[in-house]
Write a protein that holds these residues in place. Structure first.
Motif, PDB file in Angstrom:
ATOM      1  N   ARG A  91       1.020  -1.457   0.152  1.00  0.00           N
ATOM      2  CA  ARG A  91       0.207  -0.131  -0.258  1.00  0.00           C
ATOM      3  C   ARG A  91       0.916   1.114   0.045  1.00  0.00           C
ATOM      4  O   ARG A  91       0.776   2.241  -0.633  1.00  0.00           O
ATOM      5  CB  ARG A  91      -0.871   0.001   1.474  1.00  0.00           C
ATOM      6  CG  ARG A  91      -1.960  -0.808   1.221  1.00  0.00           C
ATOM      7  CD  ARG A  91      -2.777  -0.678   2.095  1.00  0.00           C
ATOM      8  NE  ARG A  91      -4.395  -1.532   2.154  1.00  0.00           N
ATOM      9  CZ  ARG A  91      -5.492  -1.191   2.865  1.00  0.00           C
ATOM     10  NH1 ARG A  91      -5.649  -0.447   3.532  1.00  0.00           N
ATOM     11  NH2 ARG A  91      -6.443  -2.282   2.394  1.00  0.00           N
ATOM     12  N   THR A 137      -0.902   0.885  -8.067  1.00  0.00           N
ATOM     13  CA  THR A 137      -0.915  -0.535  -7.340  1.00  0.00           C
ATOM     14  C   THR A 137       0.325  -1.014  -7.564  1.00  0.00           C
ATOM     15  O   THR A 137      -0.020  -1.785  -8.899  1.00  0.00           O
ATOM     16  CB  THR A 137      -1.955  -0.290  -7.336  1.00  0.00           C
ATOM     17  OG1 THR A 137      -3.366  -1.492  -8.772  1.00  0.00           O
ATOM     18  CG2 THR A 137      -3.419  -0.074  -6.461  1.00  0.00           C
ATOM     19  N   GLU A 142      -4.128  -4.603  -9.495  1.00  0.00           N
ATOM     20  CA  GLU A 142      -5.284  -4.201 -10.138  1.00  0.00           C
ATOM     21  C   GLU A 142      -5.905  -5.483  -9.364  1.00  0.00           C
ATOM     22  O   GLU A 142      -7.834  -5.802  -9.232  1.00  0.00           O
ATOM     23  CB  GLU A 142      -5.651  -3.957 -10.637  1.00  0.00           C
ATOM     24  CG  GLU A 142      -5.070  -2.529 -11.479  1.00  0.00           C
ATOM     25  CD  GLU A 142      -5.175  -2.663 -12.897  1.00  0.00           C
ATOM     26  OE1 GLU A 142      -5.862  -3.275 -13.202  1.00  0.00           O
ATOM     27  OE2 GLU A 142      -4.667  -1.330 -13.587  1.00  0.00           O
ATOM     28  N   HIS A 165      -7.739  -5.986  -5.489  1.00  0.00           N
ATOM     29  CA  HIS A 165      -8.879  -4.799  -4.864  1.00  0.00           C
ATOM     30  C   HIS A 165      -9.593  -5.658  -3.636  1.00  0.00           C
ATOM     31  O   HIS A 165      -9.678  -5.153  -3.004  1.00  0.00           O
ATOM     32  CB  HIS A 165      -9.784  -4.405  -6.183  1.00  0.00           C
ATOM     33  CG  HIS A 165      -8.784  -3.368  -6.835  1.00  0.00           C
ATOM     34  ND1 HIS A 165      -8.028  -2.540  -6.183  1.00  0.00           N
ATOM     35  CD2 HIS A 165      -9.207  -2.763  -8.425  1.00  0.00           C
ATOM     36  CE1 HIS A 165      -7.746  -1.786  -7.251  1.00  0.00           C
ATOM     37  NE2 HIS A 165      -8.490  -2.115  -8.340  1.00  0.00           N
ATOM     38  N   ASP A 166      -9.733  -7.253  -3.991  1.00  0.00           N
ATOM     39  CA  ASP A 166     -11.240  -7.781  -3.116  1.00  0.00           C
ATOM     40  C   ASP A 166     -10.269  -7.841  -1.707  1.00  0.00           C
ATOM     41  O   ASP A 166     -11.117  -8.798  -0.892  1.00  0.00           O
ATOM     42  CB  ASP A 166     -12.244  -8.673  -3.019  1.00  0.00           C
ATOM     43  CG  ASP A 166     -12.870  -8.061  -4.789  1.00  0.00           C
ATOM     44  OD1 ASP A 166     -12.982  -6.662  -4.560  1.00  0.00           O
ATOM     45  OD2 ASP A 166     -12.861  -8.683  -5.553  1.00  0.00           O
ATOM     46  N   PHE A 172      -5.818  -4.970  -0.539  1.00  0.00           N
ATOM     47  CA  PHE A 172      -6.340  -3.189  -1.197  1.00  0.00           C
ATOM     48  C   PHE A 172      -7.809  -2.887  -0.480  1.00  0.00           C
ATOM     49  O   PHE A 172      -8.344  -2.491  -0.340  1.00  0.00           O
ATOM     50  CB  PHE A 172      -6.532  -2.337  -2.398  1.00  0.00           C
ATOM     51  CG  PHE A 172      -4.887  -2.335  -2.659  1.00  0.00           C
ATOM     52  CD1 PHE A 172      -4.171  -0.984  -2.407  1.00  0.00           C
ATOM     53  CD2 PHE A 172      -4.685  -3.423  -3.144  1.00  0.00           C
ATOM     54  CE1 PHE A 172      -3.318  -1.281  -2.640  1.00  0.00           C
ATOM     55  CE2 PHE A 172      -3.466  -3.467  -3.800  1.00  0.00           C
ATOM     56  CZ  PHE A 172      -2.510  -2.169  -3.644  1.00  0.00           C
ATOM     57  N   SER A 173      -8.820  -4.692   0.532  1.00  0.00           N
ATOM     58  CA  SER A 173     -10.116  -4.560   0.782  1.00  0.00           C
ATOM     59  C   SER A 173     -10.029  -4.477   2.648  1.00  0.00           C
ATOM     60  O   SER A 173      -9.288  -4.630   3.197  1.00  0.00           O
ATOM     61  CB  SER A 173     -10.848  -5.341   0.369  1.00  0.00           C
ATOM     62  OG  SER A 173     -11.860  -5.756   1.437  1.00  0.00           O
TER      63      SER A 173
END
Length: 384
Positions: free
Chosen positions: A283, A292, A329, A332-333, A336-337
């Motif tokens: 991050r 990302t 990418e 994301h789930d 980055f969630s």
């Protein structure tokens, strides 16, 4: 008598098809431009230049594009893969995405044997490239299930974990190590002090380490290993039978066993990186790069900060090279969630504070490794 002394190939593999397949694979390799080497400096390390080779720019979006090309080319040139061969792979996702891409280039059927927990984006990418997915509940079953499926289909198990280190020509002009050194040739510090690369199959670290030794370079190789992986303990204890008690949460790297393609003798240092630190680092680095990156790149970034801290403590200047393994990418789930982190009981806040402090101060605190105890066990503290 002579007739009984001569046996000719029955051409089951059709040599003309094999030669055409090689041309197609080589043409595809030439169409894809070499990946970029991204330069960055950190305030706390003014004399240290840091580079990330961006492997996410390949057509299939990850470092595994190189490996998939090499594995299939290896199979074709060894007479194992022919015009009707069904290809099968055991994978956590990215290698299978790339192999599905190359299988479609050759008009071959491809099956990926995946842990059921593989990210949806990787599954979708495999299917998009024409591959079929076969799931297992226990990630440790992927090897045997892939072998069984290949036998049932009368196909070929590509077996990245066994063949990664031999399918890639580590002495040649087309490997990742040679590419890095050519791209560094006009930089301030053209011979890096450290190359940092985490291990999935172990094939890339083997290529890098072998090339360093082959060229007589003073460069050292650091392999950061995620929290739930057997590589670190296997290397530390010189015990290739070591295993991990659960699968890695950092996709693409870390294995429940020490894979055959991991070559311990070319590695100069290893660090055990907690998952919270890997995710925090991906991050932080994503913010710094304005794009990302995945969790394995976060693990690499922790290794970079560790190596830079060692250099700073010793008063050394120079360069450090690592890799962007894939894009964020796909995660994301997960990484980055915040909801996913809560479900996994992962708190990245302390690790972010340690990383940001290191970027500013030039010293990575050993406390960032405390969930693994790695700095204490391996005496890897970066210094006072």
């Amino acid at each position: 008598m002579l007739e009984n002394s001569v046996v000719e190939n029955d051409r089951r593999l059709d040599k003309a098809w094999s030669q055409k397949a090689v041309r197609l694979l080589e043409a595809e390799g030439r169409r894809a431009a070499d990946s970029h080497l991204r330069f960055m400096t950190l305030p706390g390390f003014p004399g240290i230049d840091i580079y990330f080779k961006d492997e996410s720019t390949h057509p299939t979006g990850s470092l595994k594009h190189r490996l998939a090309h090499s594995l299939i080319l290896y199979g074709v040139c060894n007479g194992i893969i022919g015009r009707n061969t069904v290809l099968v792979e055991a994978s956590s996702g990215s290698t299978a995405v790339s192999e599905a891409y190359f299988a479609r280039c050759l008009g071959l059927d491809f099956y990926a044997v995946l842990p059921r927990a593989t990210s949806k984006s990787k599954i979708d990418a495999i299917i998009q490239h024409g591959g079929l997915c076969h799931f297992v509940d226990d990630p440790s079953d992927i090897y045997q299930e892939a072998s069984t499926l290949a036998a049932r289909k009368n196909g070929h198990f590509l077996n990245q974990f066994a063949y990664a280190e031999r399918a890639v020509d580590w002495r040649g002009s087309n490997n990742i190590a040679c590419s890095i050194m050519e791209q560094l040739s006009l930089e301030r510090h053209p011979v890096p002090e450290w190359i940092v690369m985490s291990a999935g199959t172990g094939g890339t670290s083997a290529t890098l380490g072998r090339y360093i030794l082959y060229r007589g370079m003073p460069t050292k190789l650091c392999v950061p290993d995620p929290q739930y992986s057997a590589f670190f303990e296997g290397w530390r204890d010189a015990d290739p039978s070591r295993t991990a008690d659960r699968p890695s949460r950092i996709e693409g790297i870390g294995r429940p066993r020490v894979e055959p393609s991991f070559i311990p003798g070319v590695v100069d240092a290893m660090i055990k990186v907690p998952d919270a630190a890997s995710i925090a680092a991906c991050r932080v680095l994503s913010d710094m790069l304005s794009r990302t990156v995945g969790g394995s790149t976060g693990t690499n970034f922790i290794g970079v900060l560790w190596a830079a801290s060692r250099m700073a403590a010793e008063g050394r200047e120079g360069s450090i090279v690592s890799l962007i393994c894939d894009s964020g990418e796909r995660y994301h789930d997960t990484y980055f969630s915040d909801d996913w982190l809560a479900e996994q009981d992962i708190d990245i806040s302390p690790a972010i504070e340690h990383i940001e402090a290191a970027i500013g101060s030039g010293r990575l605190s050993p406390d960032i490794f405390s969930p693994c105890g790695a700095a204490k066990r391996a005496n890897l503290s970066p210094g006072p």
